[in-house]
Design an enzyme around this catalytic site. Structure first.
Site, PDB file in Angstrom:
ATOM      1  N   ASP A  13      55.991  40.359   7.726  1.00  0.00           N
ATOM      2  CA  ASP A  13      55.878  41.557   8.561  1.00  0.00           C
ATOM      3  C   ASP A  13      56.073  41.270  10.048  1.00  0.00           C
ATOM      4  O   ASP A  13      55.461  41.899  10.911  1.00  0.00           O
ATOM      5  CB  ASP A  13      54.516  42.250   8.335  1.00  0.00           C
ATOM      6  CG  ASP A  13      54.301  42.584   6.874  1.00  0.00           C
ATOM      7  OD1 ASP A  13      55.283  42.949   6.213  1.00  0.00           O
ATOM      8  OD2 ASP A  13      53.155  42.473   6.407  1.00  0.00           O
ATOM      9  N   LYS A  16      61.364  41.561  10.615  1.00  0.00           N
ATOM     10  CA  LYS A  16      62.667  41.064  10.152  1.00  0.00           C
ATOM     11  C   LYS A  16      63.649  42.203   9.968  1.00  0.00           C
ATOM     12  O   LYS A  16      64.811  42.121  10.361  1.00  0.00           O
ATOM     13  CB  LYS A  16      62.504  40.313   8.810  1.00  0.00           C
ATOM     14  CG  LYS A  16      61.613  39.099   8.893  1.00  0.00           C
ATOM     15  CD  LYS A  16      61.369  38.468   7.529  1.00  0.00           C
ATOM     16  CE  LYS A  16      60.471  39.268   6.616  1.00  0.00           C
ATOM     17  NZ  LYS A  16      59.070  39.404   7.063  1.00  0.00           N
ATOM     18  N   GLY A  17      63.145  43.313   9.335  1.00  0.00           N
ATOM     19  CA  GLY A  17      64.019  44.452   9.039  1.00  0.00           C
ATOM     20  C   GLY A  17      64.694  44.979  10.294  1.00  0.00           C
ATOM     21  O   GLY A  17      65.895  45.220  10.315  1.00  0.00           O
ATOM     22  N   LYS A  18      63.912  45.134  11.346  1.00  0.00           N
ATOM     23  CA  LYS A  18      64.466  45.673  12.601  1.00  0.00           C
ATOM     24  C   LYS A  18      65.586  44.764  13.132  1.00  0.00           C
ATOM     25  O   LYS A  18      66.643  45.245  13.534  1.00  0.00           O
ATOM     26  CB  LYS A  18      63.363  45.799  13.663  1.00  0.00           C
ATOM     27  CG  LYS A  18      63.980  46.072  15.017  1.00  0.00           C
ATOM     28  CD  LYS A  18      63.078  46.202  16.181  1.00  0.00           C
ATOM     29  CE  LYS A  18      63.975  46.108  17.422  1.00  0.00           C
ATOM     30  NZ  LYS A  18      63.416  46.660  18.633  1.00  0.00           N
ATOM     31  N   GLY A  40      58.484  44.792   2.533  1.00  0.00           N
ATOM     32  CA  GLY A  40      58.632  46.132   3.102  1.00  0.00           C
ATOM     33  C   GLY A  40      59.237  45.941   4.473  1.00  0.00           C
ATOM     34  O   GLY A  40      58.593  45.390   5.361  1.00  0.00           O
ATOM     35  N   HIS A  41      60.484  46.312   4.625  1.00  0.00           N
ATOM     36  CA  HIS A  41      61.212  46.085   5.885  1.00  0.00           C
ATOM     37  C   HIS A  41      61.501  47.436   6.546  1.00  0.00           C
ATOM     38  O   HIS A  41      62.138  48.298   5.946  1.00  0.00           O
ATOM     39  CB  HIS A  41      62.507  45.312   5.617  1.00  0.00           C
ATOM     40  CG  HIS A  41      62.256  43.921   5.089  1.00  0.00           C
ATOM     41  ND1 HIS A  41      63.254  43.064   4.714  1.00  0.00           N
ATOM     42  CD2 HIS A  41      61.085  43.238   4.885  1.00  0.00           C
ATOM     43  CE1 HIS A  41      62.716  41.915   4.311  1.00  0.00           C
ATOM     44  NE2 HIS A  41      61.408  42.013   4.394  1.00  0.00           N
ATOM     45  N   GLN A 225      59.199  38.036   3.269  1.00  0.00           N
ATOM     46  CA  GLN A 225      57.921  37.337   3.465  1.00  0.00           C
ATOM     47  C   GLN A 225      57.992  36.461   4.731  1.00  0.00           C
ATOM     48  O   GLN A 225      58.709  36.797   5.657  1.00  0.00           O
ATOM     49  CB  GLN A 225      57.546  36.501   2.225  1.00  0.00           C
ATOM     50  CG  GLN A 225      57.129  37.331   1.020  1.00  0.00           C
ATOM     51  CD  GLN A 225      58.287  37.912   0.237  1.00  0.00           C
ATOM     52  OE1 GLN A 225      59.161  37.199  -0.215  1.00  0.00           O
ATOM     53  NE2 GLN A 225      58.303  39.209   0.040  1.00  0.00           N
ATOM     54  N   GLY A 303      50.246  49.514   2.030  1.00  0.00           N
ATOM     55  CA  GLY A 303      49.431  50.336   2.927  1.00  0.00           C
ATOM     56  C   GLY A 303      48.122  49.673   3.327  1.00  0.00           C
ATOM     57  O   GLY A 303      47.288  50.276   3.991  1.00  0.00           O
ATOM     58  N   LEU A 333      56.220  42.551  21.467  1.00  0.00           N
ATOM     59  CA  LEU A 333      55.643  42.096  22.735  1.00  0.00           C
ATOM     60  C   LEU A 333      54.911  43.255  23.414  1.00  0.00           C
ATOM     61  O   LEU A 333      53.887  43.057  24.068  1.00  0.00           O
ATOM     62  CB  LEU A 333      56.758  41.553  23.648  1.00  0.00           C
ATOM     63  CG  LEU A 333      56.281  40.864  24.917  1.00  0.00           C
ATOM     64  CD1 LEU A 333      55.491  39.593  24.586  1.00  0.00           C
ATOM     65  CD2 LEU A 333      57.453  40.513  25.836  1.00  0.00           C
TER      66      LEU A 333
HETATM   67  P1  GDP Z   1      59.224  42.981   8.181  1.00  0.00           P
HETATM   68  O1  GDP Z   1      58.573  42.958   6.857  1.00  0.00           O
HETATM   69  O2  GDP Z   1      59.273  41.622   8.814  1.00  0.00           O
HETATM   70  O3  GDP Z   1      60.574  43.642   8.187  1.00  0.00           O
HETATM   71  O4  GDP Z   1      58.279  43.855   9.132  1.00  0.00           O
HETATM   72  P2  GDP Z   1      57.599  45.280   8.750  1.00  0.00           P
HETATM   73  O5  GDP Z   1      58.633  46.323   8.793  1.00  0.00           O
HETATM   74  O6  GDP Z   1      56.782  45.144   7.516  1.00  0.00           O
HETATM   75  O7  GDP Z   1      56.557  45.413   9.939  1.00  0.00           O
HETATM   76  C1  GDP Z   1      56.956  45.437  11.259  1.00  0.00           C
HETATM   77  C2  GDP Z   1      56.468  46.770  11.883  1.00  0.00           C
HETATM   78  O8  GDP Z   1      56.550  46.678  13.292  1.00  0.00           O
HETATM   79  C3  GDP Z   1      57.328  47.953  11.494  1.00  0.00           C
HETATM   80  O9  GDP Z   1      56.528  49.092  11.463  1.00  0.00           O
HETATM   81  C4  GDP Z   1      58.339  48.034  12.636  1.00  0.00           C
HETATM   82  O10 GDP Z   1      58.855  49.349  12.830  1.00  0.00           O
HETATM   83  C5  GDP Z   1      57.479  47.635  13.796  1.00  0.00           C
HETATM   84  N1  GDP Z   1      58.178  46.933  14.893  1.00  0.00           N
HETATM   85  C6  GDP Z   1      59.204  46.046  14.832  1.00  0.00           C
HETATM   86  N2  GDP Z   1      59.473  45.561  16.075  1.00  0.00           N
HETATM   87  C7  GDP Z   1      58.607  46.151  16.928  1.00  0.00           C
HETATM   88  C8  GDP Z   1      58.348  46.041  18.320  1.00  0.00           C
HETATM   89  O11 GDP Z   1      58.986  45.267  19.044  1.00  0.00           O
HETATM   90  N3  GDP Z   1      57.341  46.801  18.841  1.00  0.00           N
HETATM   91  C9  GDP Z   1      56.594  47.640  18.068  1.00  0.00           C
HETATM   92  N4  GDP Z   1      55.640  48.347  18.659  1.00  0.00           N
HETATM   93  N5  GDP Z   1      56.809  47.779  16.745  1.00  0.00           N
HETATM   94  C10 GDP Z   1      57.777  47.036  16.183  1.00  0.00           C
HETATM   95  P1  IMO Z   2      57.733  41.200   4.083  1.00  0.00           P
HETATM   96  O1  IMO Z   2      59.101  40.824   3.622  1.00  0.00           O
HETATM   97  C1  IMO Z   2      53.450  40.338   4.038  1.00  0.00           C
HETATM   98  C2  IMO Z   2      51.811  38.546   0.372  1.00  0.00           C
HETATM   99  C3  IMO Z   2      50.853  39.411  -0.415  1.00  0.00           C
HETATM  100  C4  IMO Z   2      49.968  38.324  -1.021  1.00  0.00           C
HETATM  101  C5  IMO Z   2      50.951  37.199  -1.308  1.00  0.00           C
HETATM  102  C6  IMO Z   2      51.435  37.134  -2.757  1.00  0.00           C
HETATM  103  O2  IMO Z   2      57.542  42.657   4.279  1.00  0.00           O
HETATM  104  O3  IMO Z   2      57.330  40.379   5.248  1.00  0.00           O
HETATM  105  P2  IMO Z   2      53.121  38.643  -4.157  1.00  0.00           P
HETATM  106  O4  IMO Z   2      53.093  40.091  -4.496  1.00  0.00           O
HETATM  107  O5  IMO Z   2      54.335  38.208  -3.416  1.00  0.00           O
HETATM  108  O6  IMO Z   2      52.854  37.756  -5.340  1.00  0.00           O
HETATM  109  O7  IMO Z   2      51.850  38.430  -3.176  1.00  0.00           O
HETATM  110  O8  IMO Z   2      52.048  37.404  -0.447  1.00  0.00           O
HETATM  111  N1  IMO Z   2      53.128  39.181   0.658  1.00  0.00           N
HETATM  112  C7  IMO Z   2      53.486  39.671   1.843  1.00  0.00           C
HETATM  113  N2  IMO Z   2      52.780  39.795   2.993  1.00  0.00           N
HETATM  114  N3  IMO Z   2      54.754  40.733   4.008  1.00  0.00           N
HETATM  115  C8  IMO Z   2      55.467  40.582   2.869  1.00  0.00           C
HETATM  116  O9  IMO Z   2      56.786  40.830   2.813  1.00  0.00           O
HETATM  117  C9  IMO Z   2      54.829  40.074   1.712  1.00  0.00           C
HETATM  118  N4  IMO Z   2      55.225  39.842   0.447  1.00  0.00           N
HETATM  119  C10 IMO Z   2      54.189  39.274  -0.181  1.00  0.00           C
HETATM  120  O10 IMO Z   2      50.135  40.277   0.427  1.00  0.00           O
HETATM  121  O11 IMO Z   2      49.066  37.853  -0.043  1.00  0.00           O
HETATM  122 MG    MG Z   3      57.035  43.910   5.805  1.00  0.00          MG
END
Ligand code: GDP
Ligand code: IMO
Ligand code: MG
Length: 425
Positions: A13, A16-18, A40-41, A225, A303, A333
């Site tokens: 989290d 990466k997606g952004k 979840g990206h 991850q 969630g 940041l």
């Molecule tokens: P990922 O799993 O690495 O793709 O990241 P997620 O999407 O799960 O979580 C990143 C969250 O931070 C998302 O809600 C993005 O929209 C948000 N996000 C990404 N970059 C920034 C940033 O520079 N500032 C803020 N405030 N939010 C960001």
């Molecule tokens: P993104 O790509 C954050 C965590 C779970 C749990 C552990 C094992 O959005 O960054 P699993 O279902 O993979 O067997 O769970 O890994 N986990 C993540 N935590 N971001 C993720 O993906 C994750 N994918 C798995 O919360 O601790």
């Molecule tokens: Mg994520």
């Protein structure tokens, strides 16, 4: 533009997606190489949010090829739901641009059931806190050589026999250990058939597709991850079930290792973790709540509230050496704005000894105490900054300190969730 691998440097989290969405503009193909819909990206374009679990984060750029590689575990129903939702928004998801490797492992209903039975059966302290998506059991079947592969969807008789074989041991576990009901192989087969039929048009020899696409431009590999959730190098056993390190971008997509040129590590300006496992810089004070609230730190898949803490350079330095980072993209940041002081963990105190890298014994990170360096914060809103010079002096100092401590240049700074809120240095 060099072929680029995007990986999360922490526990997922990181944003990466952004960054994948932003760099996809310059790519010819975007490839997911491991993990599944545990990811979840989130992409935000023009204020509109889109969360992707399986489909590569380049899909919003028309004409770019999107590949689900052999290293991914694919839940076919989740894939189809995601495809349908994108199609409803007018995104082109035709098989001409969206492809699944014939070798990709399929998450079956019994994998989800097993994942959830196992978690419920475990004691509170040993629960992994998985996403419950069947990821671990699917990778187990792959390693046990009884997995269903995407190409099996084109061969119903083979599919039926593989489901029957896979359920022999699982039904024994469901009935005798977990006191659940046995699954009827024929029903599992009949239920999956219509899903399988819809998946078949997307099947491709994706190694060849990637090789061809590389002639037209850059290949962008999208990690899921984070490195500290890697099955070998993460905080075992509190990890996911795949290799998340950059090197797996080659194996998980069917390319040679020399294909990987630029390795961008996504670093959240602080640290978060979802699920169980050690987290030395976790904050239990009001600073932790501030990061959680200002960063809207809720899991994009389950969630769940994300645990929050300071930036951990021990974790980041381990990622630098495991993944050969050529560059850092620093995200979120803006979330640090308003804090009086910001801490960076520069080492651990491990049983009275100062260590610069995580100790390697199981769960040893749980005994590590962070050694902090404190930097002054800033008050200014930085969400509209367009270049590095516009950032407050203390924000620049924070970035430069990260570069000094990691030895890696911060080439991208993200100051908000939108594609446009990004500074490229
Ligand atoms: P990922 O799993 O690495 O793709 O990241 P997620 O999407 O799960 O979580 C990143 C969250 O931070 C998302 O809600 C993005 O929209 C948000 N996000 C990404 N970059 C920034 C940033 O520079 N500032 C803020 N405030 N939010 C960001
Ligand atoms: P993104 O790509 C954050 C965590 C779970 C749990 C552990 C094992 O959005 O960054 P699993 O279902 O993979 O067997 O769970 O890994 N986990 C993540 N935590 N971001 C993720 O993906 C994750 N994918 C798995 O919360 O601790
Ligand atoms: Mg994520």
């Amino acid at each position: 533009m060099s072929n680029t691998v995007i990986i999360g440097t922490q526990w997922g989290d990181e944003g990466k997606g952004k960054i994948v969405d932003m760099l996809a503009e310059e790519a010819s193909a975007i490839v997911r190489f491991q993990g599944g819909n545990n990811a979840g990206h989130t992409l935000v374009v023009g204020g509109e949010k889109c969360i992707l679990h399986l489909i590569p984060s380049g899909i919003l750029h028309p004409g770019k090829i999107c590949v689900i590689g052999n290293g991914v575990v694919l839940d076919p129903e989740v894939f189809l739901k995601e495809i349908d939702a994108l199609a409803a928004k007018g995104v082109d998801i035709s098989p001409e641009r969206m492809m699944i490797s014939k070798k990709t492992q399929i998450i079956m209903p019994y994998h989800r059931l097993l994942d959830n039975c196992r978690e419920s059966y475990k004691s509170e302290e040993s629960k992994i806190g998985t996403t419950g998506r069947g990821i671990g059991p699917c990778y187990e079947d792959k390693a046990s050589r009884i997995g269903i592969r995407a190409a099996d969807f084109a061969d119903p008789e083979l599919l039926r026999s593989k489901i029957e074989a896979a359920l022999v041991e699982k039904n024994a576990l469901f009935v005798n250990l977990f006191k659940a009901e046995a699954l009827d192989p024929e029903k599992v087969f009949q239920d999956i058939l219509p899903v399988a039929e819809r998946i078949v048009p997307y099947l491709a020899d994706t190694s060849s597709v990637i090789q061809e696409a590389a002639k037209d431009g850059m290949i962008l590999f999208e990690g899921a991850q984070g490195i500290h959730l890697d099955i070998d190098h993460g905080t075992y056993p509190f990890v996911t079930s795949s290799n998340t390190v950059a090197g797996n971008a080659a194996a998980g997509s069917g390319c040679g290792p020399r294909t990987l040129e630029r390795i961008v590590g996504i670093v959240k300006a602080y640290t978060t973790r979802v699920g169980s496992g050690p987290f030395p810089t976790e904050l239990f004070c009001s600073n932790g709540d501030t990061l959680q609230q200002n960063g809207h730190e809720f899991g994009a898949t389950t969630g769940r509230k994300r645990r929050c803490g300071w930036l951990d350079m021990v974790v980041l330095k381990e990622t630098v050496r495991l993944c050969d980072l050529t560059e850092i993209a620093l995200t979120k940041l803006d979330v640090l704005s308003g804090l009086k002081e910001i801490c960076i963990c520069v080492a651990y105190d491990y049983n009275g000894e100062k260590v610069a890298y995580p100790p390697q014994e199981q769960n040893s990170m749980a005994s590590c105490k962070p050694v902090y360096e404190t930097l002054p914060g800033w008050d200014d809103d930085i969400t509209s900054a367009k270049n590095f010079d516009e950032l407050p002096e203390n924000a620049k100092k924070y970035i430069k300190r990260i570069e000094e401590l990691s030895g890696v240049k911060v080439g991208i700074v993200s100051v908000g969730p939108d594609r446009e809120q990004t500074i490229v240095r």
